[in-house]
Design a protein around this motif. Sequence first.
Motif: not given
Length: 401
Positions: A121, A125, A128-129, A148, A151-152, A154-156, A159, A175
Amino acid sequence: MQTRKQLITPAPATIPDQTKLARHTGAPEHGPGILFFSGGSALRDVARAITHYTHNTVHLITPFDSGGSSATIREAFNIPALGDIRSRLMALADQSVPDNQAIFDLFSHRLHAKASPELLSEELASLADGTHALFRPLPAARREAICRQLRQFAELMPSGFDLHGASVGNLVLAAAFLANRERFTPAIDFFSRLLNVLGTVLPVVDCNGHLAVRLADGKVLVGQHRFTGKEFPPIRSAIQDIWLTPSLQSASRITTPICDTSAAHIRRADLICYPMGSFYSSIIATLLPHGTGTAIAANPCPKVFVPNTGADPELFGHDLPAQVERLLRTLRSDSPETIADSDVLNIILLDKENGRYKGTLNRDALAARGISVLELPLVNDDSEPYMDGDRLSATLISLCD
């Protein structure tokens, strides 16, 4: 089928055609439209080499892979496989763009296969950054475009998503696919612009299906990963049938039509190639969608089969003549009564001196069916037992009208 002129196979001594090669090397943007039915990595070297001669190749890829990183993404989001599409896009990337090697390295990177979920994780991260070390060589604009998408993802990401061994390139393409309402075209366009891809890559169908095979011993295997010899032991009974299923939990047959865009590319190709690769999961699988054989038969261009020169676990119990007959049966399946052998296959390329083939082709019998066998030195010391990408690319360019 329509009446067409008889294709004349060039003499081996005239291949490679140096005049054609020189002409296309000078203007690859105007090169011939060679269309490949394939998937996987076997065509990677050819895809890279052929961009020296043409930027107009079309690669119809199977989206049915059920193994590796693709399987994890497919299971989590219930989408088609994207890994082979990503791999081919990367192989066609413009090698003259300085930043492309850095993007290639980034997209080829896999998260550690044995790290803890917490460390995975953390690495996602940092990707993503944009603080991950692999981003350092990239200019800000390209870095942000990739970040971008990550990050998309990671949001989608649901769990508990398993990041072990995840391909960064697959995460980025997934993504883009998900963000564009699960449409292939805008996702592939994003990748193509990012890498200045010198060719066209498409799924042969927009279908979230899986492959199933029936073996000679009666056993049915559902899922590509179960018969390729990579994640499961190699099969020990010959494949007798292959079809599409709606899921890994069902062996029922589904019929899906070829995409209109893919069919249009087939009808206007200057040469159609069924190349080396995993025979069933990469080649035959791309020919299964309904209408594929009809589109191929409608195009009078040369159609070329390039059998494997090395071992293929999927070909247990198959010699070379059996491969040809299986290929023809699949290609003619739309309309066996009206599609002739020569409508869908004209040339079989072999390297008899260096290739490792089982069985011998009956040249006279094939010639009577409108199919020629052409022997050329396609394997070299560095590529043995596989075909050299430069030699095969030059040969296919030479066979174009």
